[in-house]
Design an enzyme around this catalytic site. Structure first.
Site, PDB file in Angstrom:
ATOM      1  N   GLU A  59       0.859  -1.233  -0.157  1.00 37.42           N
ATOM      2  CA  GLU A  59       0.058  -0.036  -0.021  1.00 37.42           C
ATOM      3  C   GLU A  59       0.978   1.328  -0.030  1.00 37.42           C
ATOM      4  O   GLU A  59       2.095   1.208   0.155  1.00 37.42           O
ATOM      5  CB  GLU A  59      -0.888   0.102   1.310  1.00 37.42           C
ATOM      6  CG  GLU A  59      -0.050   0.171   2.445  1.00 37.42           C
ATOM      7  CD  GLU A  59      -0.934   0.173   3.947  1.00 37.42           C
ATOM      8  OE1 GLU A  59      -1.993  -0.517   3.700  1.00 37.42           O
ATOM      9  OE2 GLU A  59      -0.462   0.615   4.816  1.00 37.42           O
ATOM     10  N   HIS A  61       0.260   5.779   1.033  1.00 34.18           N
ATOM     11  CA  HIS A  61      -0.883   6.860   1.588  1.00 34.18           C
ATOM     12  C   HIS A  61       0.065   8.021   1.915  1.00 34.18           C
ATOM     13  O   HIS A  61       1.335   8.107   1.747  1.00 34.18           O
ATOM     14  CB  HIS A  61      -1.322   6.134   2.725  1.00 34.18           C
ATOM     15  CG  HIS A  61      -0.549   5.385   3.748  1.00 34.18           C
ATOM     16  ND1 HIS A  61       0.507   5.816   4.331  1.00 34.18           N
ATOM     17  CD2 HIS A  61      -0.627   4.029   3.840  1.00 34.18           C
ATOM     18  CE1 HIS A  61       1.055   4.869   4.979  1.00 34.18           C
ATOM     19  NE2 HIS A  61       0.474   3.561   4.638  1.00 34.18           N
ATOM     20  N   CYS A 113       4.700   0.169  15.348  1.00 36.10           N
ATOM     21  CA  CYS A 113       4.656   1.249  14.154  1.00 36.10           C
ATOM     22  C   CYS A 113       3.840   2.277  14.698  1.00 36.10           C
ATOM     23  O   CYS A 113       2.765   2.395  15.305  1.00 36.10           O
ATOM     24  CB  CYS A 113       3.777   0.688  12.974  1.00 36.10           C
ATOM     25  SG  CYS A 113       3.254   1.849  11.663  1.00 36.10           S
TER      26      CYS A 113
HETATM   27 MN    MN Z   1       0.928   1.740   5.667  1.00 35.84          MN
END
Ligand code: MN
Length: 145
Positions: A59, A61, A113
């Site tokens: 992904e 973003h 994270c």
């Molecule tokens: Mn991510």
């Protein structure tokens, strides 16, 4: 606030969650939310763990990630680089950069994270994006599922 590690990468009173609510573009990955946005520091600290053979979503973003590898080892794609990552390694995933984590060894890959509380939705690669990504043989090998 104090959250005690209760053993085996679980924390007291922290739920073991699905990685994402929906989708089939990931495998064998769990999420625990350790710290959640205080107004003075609107971030979330999560612990993700990918079982051997599993992977996170490929992904990108606008929002960025700070990642600290906390358990085992595996591989990470960040942009056009592939890193073999292990415990204590640190990564920053920049804005609008393809990324994916894979637990490529016989061990799990666990990582902390950090993300901003307010974040845009992740974009998945289109057919066109995949064509571009696959032009790099190392990335093609990495993202094969
Ligand atoms: Mn991510």
């Amino acid at each position: 606030m104090f959250i005690r590690h209760s053993g085996d990468y679980r924390w007291e009173n922290v739920q073991l969650l699905a990685y994402k609510e929906e989708g089939n573009h990931f495998k064998n990955i769990t999420r625990q939310i350790l710290l959640d946005g205080q107004p003075e520091l609107p971030c979330q600290v999560r612990y993700f763990e990918i079982a051997s053979g599993g992977y996170s979503t490929l992904e990108q973003h606008q929002h960025i990630h700070y990642v600290v590898i906390s358990r085992g080892n595996g591989d990470a794609l960040v942009g056009d680089a592939i890193y073999h990552v292990q415990e204590k390694d640190v990564l920053m995933i920049p804005s609008l950069t393809w990324h994916q984590f894979r637990a490529t060894s016989d061990q799990p890959l666990g990582f902390i994270c950090l993300v901003h509380m307010e974040r845009d939705k992740a974009l998945l690669p289109t057919e066109e994006d995949l064509k571009l990504l696959n032009q790099n043989p190392d990335i093609a090998e990495f993202i094969r599922c």
